[in-house]
Design a protein around this motif. Structure first.
Motif, PDB file in Angstrom:
ATOM      1  N   THR A  54       8.948  53.083 -17.474  1.00 15.66           N
ATOM      2  CA  THR A  54       9.178  53.748 -18.764  1.00 15.66           C
ATOM      3  C   THR A  54       9.941  52.836 -19.733  1.00 15.66           C
ATOM      4  O   THR A  54       9.664  52.825 -20.935  1.00 15.66           O
TER       5      THR A  54
ATOM      6  N   ALA B   6       7.414  50.454 -21.096  1.00 12.84           N
ATOM      7  CA  ALA B   6       6.554  51.094 -22.094  1.00 12.84           C
ATOM      8  C   ALA B   6       7.294  51.248 -23.421  1.00 12.84           C
ATOM      9  O   ALA B   6       6.751  50.983 -24.492  1.00 12.84           O
ATOM     10  N   PHE B   7       8.559  51.665 -23.357  1.00  4.55           N
ATOM     11  CA  PHE B   7       9.336  51.857 -24.581  1.00  4.55           C
ATOM     12  C   PHE B   7       9.444  50.542 -25.362  1.00  4.55           C
ATOM     13  O   PHE B   7       9.326  50.522 -26.592  1.00  4.55           O
ATOM     14  N   TYR B   8       9.673  49.433 -24.637  1.00  2.79           N
ATOM     15  CA  TYR B   8       9.882  48.134 -25.295  1.00  2.79           C
ATOM     16  C   TYR B   8       8.614  47.274 -25.298  1.00  2.79           C
ATOM     17  O   TYR B   8       8.714  46.053 -25.435  1.00  2.79           O
TER      18      TYR B   8
ATOM     19  N   SER C  13      16.520  52.193 -34.124  1.00  2.00           N
ATOM     20  CA  SER C  13      15.162  51.886 -34.614  1.00  2.00           C
ATOM     21  C   SER C  13      15.229  50.911 -35.784  1.00  2.00           C
ATOM     22  O   SER C  13      16.175  50.929 -36.579  1.00  2.00           O
TER      23      SER C  13
ATOM     24  N   ASN D  39       8.846  53.202 -36.558  1.00  2.00           N
ATOM     25  CA  ASN D  39       9.296  53.074 -35.167  1.00  2.00           C
ATOM     26  C   ASN D  39      10.253  54.204 -34.787  1.00  2.00           C
ATOM     27  O   ASN D  39      10.258  54.641 -33.634  1.00  2.00           O
TER      28      ASN D  39
ATOM     29  N   ILE E 259       7.983  56.988 -33.742  1.00  2.00           N
ATOM     30  CA  ILE E 259       7.318  56.681 -32.457  1.00  2.00           C
ATOM     31  C   ILE E 259       8.324  56.792 -31.303  1.00  2.00           C
ATOM     32  O   ILE E 259       8.044  57.409 -30.275  1.00  2.00           O
ATOM     33  N   GLU E 260       9.494  56.203 -31.501  1.00  2.00           N
ATOM     34  CA  GLU E 260      10.494  56.183 -30.426  1.00  2.00           C
ATOM     35  C   GLU E 260      11.042  57.588 -30.154  1.00  2.00           C
ATOM     36  O   GLU E 260      11.250  57.968 -28.995  1.00  2.00           O
TER      37      GLU E 260
ATOM     38  N   SER F 239       9.440  60.388 -30.541  1.00  2.00           N
ATOM     39  CA  SER F 239       8.445  61.196 -29.832  1.00  2.00           C
ATOM     40  C   SER F 239       8.162  60.659 -28.432  1.00  2.00           C
ATOM     41  O   SER F 239       7.566  61.360 -27.612  1.00  2.00           O
ATOM     42  N   PHE F 240       8.635  59.446 -28.120  1.00  2.00           N
ATOM     43  CA  PHE F 240       8.551  58.939 -26.739  1.00  2.00           C
ATOM     44  C   PHE F 240       9.421  59.807 -25.820  1.00  2.00           C
ATOM     45  O   PHE F 240       9.069  60.073 -24.670  1.00  2.00           O
ATOM     46  N   PHE F 241      10.555  60.273 -26.328  1.00  5.21           N
ATOM     47  CA  PHE F 241      11.517  61.023 -25.513  1.00  5.21           C
ATOM     48  C   PHE F 241      11.486  62.532 -25.724  1.00  5.21           C
ATOM     49  O   PHE F 241      11.894  63.270 -24.836  1.00  5.21           O
TER      50      PHE F 241
ATOM     51  N   SER G 228       9.737  66.257 -27.281  1.00  8.05           N
ATOM     52  CA  SER G 228       8.654  67.056 -27.836  1.00  8.05           C
ATOM     53  C   SER G 228       9.177  67.775 -29.084  1.00  8.05           C
ATOM     54  O   SER G 228      10.403  67.854 -29.292  1.00  8.05           O
TER      55      SER G 228
END
Ligand code: CMP
Length: 150
Positions: free
Chosen positions: A57, A60-62, A130, A135, A138-139, A141-143, A145
């Motif tokens: 994870t 994927a984040f970076y 960020s 970004n 995006i970042e 919504s990576f963590f 909902s």
């Protein structure tokens, strides 16, 4: 699009950023002080969680840094301990938060900034912020909902 809606969209794009309190700072007991600095800096917490990234994870984040020489060290450091992830709100959030945290390398961070106070090295630099509105979205919504943003 109606002008009022496009104005609302524009506001959304410039008033949020995403941060992580990194494993060095969570491990050294700095979560409370860093959150206090963030709130004193005028940011509102819209979402927050305490979690632990895996190598997968964190990678994927970076992913944007995949070709950089520091990528493997970054992924291994970011999965070495728990982190606090948060979405923050304030006018001009991305730029103002980067000012609050200081330069990526704590040796170059201005006095009084979060990285000057709590970071040890360019890898163990206490917090992530960020670098753009896109970004930040995006970042975040990576963590989180939509149901976890308040
Ligand atoms: P962060 O804002 O989380 O984004 C990428 C991270 O890579 C950065 O903070 C640093 O902790 C880390 N990093 C390590 N070496 C470098 C470097 N030379 N340039 C930029 N970031 C680096």
């Amino acid at each position: 699009m109606h002008p009022i809606l496009s104005k609302a969209k524009e506001n959304m794009a410039t008033n949020r950023t995403f941060t992580m309190i990194k494993p060095d700072a969570t491990g050294n007991g700095h979560i409370g002080s860093i959150l206090a600095d963030i709130i004193a800096g005028g940011f509102t917490i819209k979402a927050m969680k305490y979690t632990h990234l895996t190598a997968e994870t964190a990678g994927a984040f970076y992913a944007v840094h995949k070709e950089r020489p520091f990528y493997n060290d970054l992924v291994s450091f970011m999965s070495s301990g728990p982190i606090v992830a948060a979405i923050l709100e304030k006018d001009n959030a991305v730029a103002d938060f980067r000012t609050l945290i200081g330069a990526t390398n704590p040796a170059e961070a201005a006095e009084g900034t979060i990285r000057a106070k709590y970071a040890k090295s360019i890898d163990a630099n206490a917090v992530h912020g960020s670098d753009s509105d896109d970004n930040a979205a995006i970042e975040g919504s990576f963590f989180f909902s939509a149901l976890e943003v308040h």
